[in-house]
Design a protein around this motif. Structure first.
Motif, PDB file in Angstrom:
ATOM      1  N   ARG A 166      12.639  19.302  14.873  1.00 41.40           N
ATOM      2  CA  ARG A 166      14.111  18.310  14.487  1.00 41.40           C
ATOM      3  C   ARG A 166      13.326  16.960  15.507  1.00 41.40           C
ATOM      4  N   ARG A 195      10.406  15.993  13.079  1.00 40.98           N
ATOM      5  CA  ARG A 195      10.997  15.271  12.058  1.00 40.98           C
ATOM      6  C   ARG A 195      11.728  13.853  12.300  1.00 40.98           C
ATOM      7  N   GLU A 226       9.971  10.061  10.370  1.00 41.33           N
ATOM      8  CA  GLU A 226      10.152   9.844   9.562  1.00 41.33           C
ATOM      9  C   GLU A 226      10.088   8.033  10.260  1.00 41.33           C
ATOM     10  N   LYS A 259       7.543  21.300   2.971  1.00 43.12           N
ATOM     11  CA  LYS A 259       7.796  20.061   4.202  1.00 43.12           C
ATOM     12  C   LYS A 259       7.736  19.184   4.479  1.00 43.12           C
ATOM     13  N   SER A 294      10.023  17.134   2.312  1.00 47.94           N
ATOM     14  CA  SER A 294      11.010  16.548   2.091  1.00 47.94           C
ATOM     15  C   SER A 294      11.733  15.719   3.769  1.00 47.94           C
ATOM     16  N   LEU A 295      10.875  14.688   3.977  1.00 49.13           N
ATOM     17  CA  LEU A 295      10.635  13.563   4.995  1.00 49.13           C
ATOM     18  C   LEU A 295      11.000  12.681   4.534  1.00 49.13           C
ATOM     19  N   SER A 296      11.209  11.437   4.860  1.00 55.13           N
ATOM     20  CA  SER A 296      11.218   9.926   4.458  1.00 55.13           C
ATOM     21  C   SER A 296      10.027   9.771   4.918  1.00 55.13           C
TER      22      SER A 296
END
Length: 229
Positions: free
Chosen positions: A30, A33, A37, A154, A157-159
């Motif tokens: 997390r 991530r 982002e 994976k 899936s992130l910005s």
């Protein structure tokens, strides 16, 4: 049922107690991530760190590499097989993110589990007994492609900001390879000590059964997750 098989089944059962942390092989922490982002522009050192962290803490990579190098005694063979894995991993990671080409994370992670099962089965001589002749170098390359695609999926899936994307991806890849060098150094050092033990042949058999158990656990969970979607 032989004790190694029982041990492998126990591994599968115990792994089921720690879902989803065990089976979700390429998940992104997390905190990492949030950092990815929030990053805009080139961030070489942070992305190198994230790449190295991914490899050092990526037990799926470590299990697969352990299976690959367990019975390699010459350094040139280690370099050859690890290079095949590195080429595959780097290629799909870079191209997957740049061209926004991903796949179902469940399918990819199930294939990663299969790669671990494959190496354990090959090391135990099962493929040879079945009359299967597979070029291990090609197999390692293909599974390297799958491992890289798993991480690319994976990351997609992130910005991720497009500003500095290529430089950050290259830095991440460099970090992955640095982490892989660290892991290989530790694994090979322990292997060299382990091989001096008269019990190495027997414990190596047990270890490969455990590898197959871990890979099977990943495959089962990811397959069930895919069927549930």
């Amino acid at each position: 049922m032989t004790s190694p098989i029982r041990l492998a089944l126990i591994v599968v059962a115990l792994a089921g107690l720690v879902w989803p942390d065990f089976a979700f092989a390429h998940d992104v922490a997390r905190s990492d991530r949030a950092f990815v982002e929030a990053t805009h522009g080139l961030a070489i050192l942070p992305f190198m760190y994230l790449g190295a962290k991914h490899m050092v803490t990526g037990y799926d990579h470590i299990l697969f590499l352990l299976g690959v190098v367990m019975f390699l005694y010459r350094m040139r063979d280690v370099v050859l097989y690890v290079s095949m894995f590195t080429i595959g991993h780097s290629l799909t990671l870079m191209l997957g993110v740049l061209f926004k080409t991903g796949a179902s994370s469940y399918v990819v992670d199930a294939i990663i589990g299969l790669s671990i099962v494959y190496k354990g089965a090959e090391n135990l001589g099962f493929l040879r007994r079945m009359g299967l002749s597979i070029d291990t170098r090609v197999a390692v390359l293909i599974f390297g492609l799958c491992h890289g695609l798993g991480l690319a999926t994976k990351l997609l899936s992130l910005s991720i900001a497009p500003d500095g994307l290529i430089g950050n991806l290259v830095s991440f890849n460099v970090g992955v390879e640095l982490g892989q060098i660290i892991v290989l150094f530790l694994v090979i050092s322990l292997l060299n000590i382990w091989r001096t033990s008269p019990h190495f042949p027997r414990t190596a058999v047990v270890t490969n059964w455990i590898l197959m158990g871990c890979g099977t656990a990943i495959m089962i969970d990811q397959t069930l997750g895919y069927l549930a979607t």
